[in-house]
Write a protein that holds these residues in place. Sequence first.
Motif, PDB file in Angstrom:
ATOM      1  N   ALA A 181       0.833  -1.210   0.000  1.00  0.00           N
ATOM      2  CA  ALA A 181       0.000   0.000   0.000  1.00  0.00           C
ATOM      3  C   ALA A 181       0.864   1.255   0.000  1.00  0.00           C
ATOM      4  N   PHE A 182       1.949   1.237   0.770  1.00  0.00           N
ATOM      5  CA  PHE A 182       2.861   2.380   0.785  1.00  0.00           C
ATOM      6  C   PHE A 182       3.480   2.603  -0.592  1.00  0.00           C
ATOM      7  N   HIS A 183       3.959   1.524  -1.211  1.00  0.00           N
ATOM      8  CA  HIS A 183       4.579   1.673  -2.534  1.00  0.00           C
ATOM      9  C   HIS A 183       3.603   2.270  -3.543  1.00  0.00           C
ATOM     10  N   VAL A 184       2.363   1.784  -3.525  1.00  0.00           N
ATOM     11  CA  VAL A 184       1.370   2.243  -4.490  1.00  0.00           C
ATOM     12  C   VAL A 184       0.948   3.679  -4.206  1.00  0.00           C
ATOM     13  N   LEU A 185       0.704   3.994  -2.938  1.00  0.00           N
ATOM     14  CA  LEU A 185       0.333   5.368  -2.589  1.00  0.00           C
ATOM     15  C   LEU A 185       1.443   6.349  -2.956  1.00  0.00           C
ATOM     16  N   ARG A 186       2.665   6.000  -2.625  1.00  0.00           N
ATOM     17  CA  ARG A 186       3.787   6.896  -2.920  1.00  0.00           C
ATOM     18  C   ARG A 186       3.908   7.159  -4.419  1.00  0.00           C
ATOM     19  N   ALA A 187       3.840   6.089  -5.211  1.00  0.00           N
ATOM     20  CA  ALA A 187       3.964   6.248  -6.662  1.00  0.00           C
ATOM     21  C   ALA A 187       2.818   7.078  -7.223  1.00  0.00           C
ATOM     22  N   ALA A 188       1.611   6.858  -6.710  1.00  0.00           N
ATOM     23  CA  ALA A 188       0.455   7.613  -7.209  1.00  0.00           C
ATOM     24  C   ALA A 188       0.567   9.091  -6.852  1.00  0.00           C
ATOM     25  N   VAL A 189       1.004   9.379  -5.631  1.00  0.00           N
ATOM     26  CA  VAL A 189       1.156  10.780  -5.230  1.00  0.00           C
ATOM     27  C   VAL A 189       2.216  11.461  -6.083  1.00  0.00           C
ATOM     28  N   ARG A 190       3.302  10.767  -6.356  1.00  0.00           N
ATOM     29  CA  ARG A 190       4.339  11.339  -7.220  1.00  0.00           C
ATOM     30  C   ARG A 190       3.782  11.663  -8.606  1.00  0.00           C
ATOM     31  N   ALA A 191       2.876  10.825  -9.084  1.00  0.00           N
ATOM     32  CA  ALA A 191       2.293  11.046 -10.408  1.00  0.00           C
ATOM     33  C   ALA A 191       1.242  12.149 -10.400  1.00  0.00           C
ATOM     34  N   MET A 192       0.454  12.228  -9.330  1.00  0.00           N
ATOM     35  CA  MET A 192      -0.687  13.139  -9.295  1.00  0.00           C
ATOM     36  C   MET A 192      -0.351  14.534  -8.799  1.00  0.00           C
ATOM     37  N   ARG A 193       0.635  14.662  -7.911  1.00  0.00           N
ATOM     38  CA  ARG A 193       0.898  15.965  -7.297  1.00  0.00           C
ATOM     39  C   ARG A 193       1.243  17.046  -8.326  1.00  0.00           C
ATOM     40  N   PRO A 194       2.080  16.752  -9.319  1.00  0.00           N
ATOM     41  CA  PRO A 194       2.376  17.803 -10.304  1.00  0.00           C
ATOM     42  C   PRO A 194       1.140  18.275 -11.071  1.00  0.00           C
ATOM     43  N   ALA A 195       0.156  17.384 -11.241  1.00  0.00           N
ATOM     44  CA  ALA A 195      -1.069  17.752 -11.956  1.00  0.00           C
ATOM     45  C   ALA A 195      -2.054  18.498 -11.071  1.00  0.00           C
ATOM     46  N   GLY A 196      -1.860  18.420  -9.758  1.00  0.00           N
ATOM     47  CA  GLY A 196      -2.753  19.109  -8.832  1.00  0.00           C
ATOM     48  C   GLY A 196      -4.132  18.494  -8.732  1.00  0.00           C
ATOM     49  N   ALA A 197      -4.237  17.190  -9.058  1.00  0.00           N
ATOM     50  CA  ALA A 197      -5.538  16.520  -9.006  1.00  0.00           C
ATOM     51  C   ALA A 197      -5.342  15.015  -9.014  1.00  0.00           C
ATOM     52  N   GLY A 198      -6.348  14.310  -8.470  1.00  0.00           N
ATOM     53  CA  GLY A 198      -6.332  12.858  -8.502  1.00  0.00           C
ATOM     54  C   GLY A 198      -7.180  12.285  -7.390  1.00  0.00           C
ATOM     55  N   ALA A 199      -7.636  11.065  -7.585  1.00  0.00           N
ATOM     56  CA  ALA A 199      -8.434  10.361  -6.576  1.00  0.00           C
ATOM     57  C   ALA A 199      -7.839   8.977  -6.361  1.00  0.00           C
ATOM     58  N   ILE A 200      -7.586   8.660  -5.099  1.00  0.00           N
ATOM     59  CA  ILE A 200      -7.018   7.370  -4.715  1.00  0.00           C
ATOM     60  C   ILE A 200      -7.981   6.693  -3.748  1.00  0.00           C
ATOM     61  N   VAL A 201      -8.296   5.436  -4.038  1.00  0.00           N
ATOM     62  CA  VAL A 201      -9.144   4.650  -3.141  1.00  0.00           C
ATOM     63  C   VAL A 201      -8.398   3.365  -2.793  1.00  0.00           C
ATOM     64  N   VAL A 202      -8.276   3.110  -1.506  1.00  0.00           N
ATOM     65  CA  VAL A 202      -7.573   1.937  -1.011  1.00  0.00           C
ATOM     66  C   VAL A 202      -8.587   0.971  -0.404  1.00  0.00           C
ATOM     67  N   ILE A 203      -8.451  -0.301  -0.741  1.00  0.00           N
ATOM     68  CA  ILE A 203      -9.307  -1.318  -0.132  1.00  0.00           C
ATOM     69  C   ILE A 203      -8.649  -1.796   1.157  1.00  0.00           C
ATOM     70  N   GLY A 204      -9.270  -1.471   2.285  1.00  0.00           N
ATOM     71  CA  GLY A 204      -8.786  -1.928   3.582  1.00  0.00           C
ATOM     72  C   GLY A 204      -9.554  -3.163   4.016  1.00  0.00           C
ATOM     73  N   SER A 205      -9.982  -3.192   5.282  1.00  0.00           N
ATOM     74  CA  SER A 205     -10.739  -4.351   5.773  1.00  0.00           C
ATOM     75  C   SER A 205     -11.405  -4.013   7.095  1.00  0.00           C
ATOM     76  N   SER A 206     -12.602  -4.567   7.294  1.00  0.00           N
ATOM     77  CA  SER A 206     -13.256  -4.410   8.592  1.00  0.00           C
ATOM     78  C   SER A 206     -12.493  -5.156   9.684  1.00  0.00           C
ATOM     79  N   SER A 207     -11.559  -6.043   9.286  1.00  0.00           N
ATOM     80  CA  SER A 207     -10.729  -6.743  10.272  1.00  0.00           C
ATOM     81  C   SER A 207      -9.873  -5.780  11.081  1.00  0.00           C
ATOM     82  N   ALA A 208      -9.630  -4.599  10.536  1.00  0.00           N
ATOM     83  CA  ALA A 208      -8.871  -3.605  11.290  1.00  0.00           C
ATOM     84  C   ALA A 208      -9.642  -3.121  12.507  1.00  0.00           C
ATOM     85  N   PHE A 209     -10.969  -3.279  12.501  1.00  0.00           N
ATOM     86  CA  PHE A 209     -11.815  -2.836  13.606  1.00  0.00           C
ATOM     87  C   PHE A 209     -12.175  -3.982  14.552  1.00  0.00           C
ATOM     88  N   ASP A 210     -12.607  -5.120  13.991  1.00  0.00           N
ATOM     89  CA  ASP A 210     -13.054  -6.194  14.882  1.00  0.00           C
ATOM     90  C   ASP A 210     -11.940  -7.171  15.226  1.00  0.00           C
TER      91      ASP A 210
END
Length: 266
Positions: A137-166
Motif C-alpha cells: 500500500a505504501f509503494h502504491v500510494l507513494r507512486a500515485a502521489v508522485r504522479a498526481m501531485r504535479p497535476a494538482g488533481a487525482g483520486a485514490i481509493v484503497v481497499i482496507g478491511s473491517s478486520s482492522a476494527f473487529d
Amino acid sequence: MIGDAQAGRFEGKVALVTGAGSGMGAAAARQLAAEGARVVVLADLNGAAVAAVAGELPAGRAVPLDVADADAVDGAVADVLREYGRLDVLVHAAGVDDPQAKQLIADALVEGRPPEVTDRLSDAAWRRVMRVNLDGAFHVLRAAVRAMRPAGAGAIVVIGSSSAFDTPVGYPHYAASKAGVHALSQAVAKEVVASGIRVNVVAPGPTETGMAARTPEALRSGFADPRVRPYATPEEIADIALFLASDAAANLVGAVLLANGGRFTA
C-alpha cells in the motif's frame, strides 16, 4: 455483472487498478471502463488472470505487478504517465490473506477450543502479510502521489478491511496490516489534499472473492448471521470505491467507509 454503472462518470479518465485479476479489483476495473474511462490499466501478480480481465475491456491494458516490489510499482506508474500523460484515478485492491492461519482458526472452531495462532505464527508468515498488504500500500500510494501531485488533481481509493476494527481472534497479522493501511491512507490523505489529491478507504466485511472461496467452511458458516446481509459481491464493494473516486465524493478526504453489511459499527 457490472454494478450500478453511471455512464460518463469517469469520461476520459486514466485509471490504474491493482489486484485487478479477480474480485474487487476486477469489478472496479470493469466498472471504470463501463463508466467512460479512456484507459484502465489493470495490475496484478497473476499475469494470466489480469490479462483475461483486461481482454474483456475495450480500454483495458494488463500489467503483471507485485506491489511488494517498490521498483516495479514505480516503473508501472511511470509507464502510465509516459503512455497516457497522467493518472487520474487509482484503486488499490491488491492484498493477501493467510490460509494457514485461517485453517488453524477453523480447526479450533470445529473442535470447540480457542484458536492458538500467535505463538505458532512464523516470521515468514508475518512478513508476507505485511510486505504485500502494508508495504505494498505504501509503494502504491507513494507512486500515485508522485504522479498526481504535479497535476494538482487525482483520486485514490484503497481497499482496507473491517478486520482492522473487529480484529478477528487468531488473525493478528492480517488485522495489524489492514489497520496500518487505514492509518497510512488517512495520514497521506491529510497531507496531499492540499495538492488536490483525495485519498479514501473502503473497509469491506466478508466479500465473495478468491480469498473467501479459500476460506474453510467452518469460518464461512460463522459469518452466516441471519440478522445481517450475506457476503457482499465484489461489484457492491466496487460501487463504493468508485463513489469515493468520483466527483460526488469531493468532500470526503481520509474517510474509512465500513462496508460490512451491518455486522458491527465502528
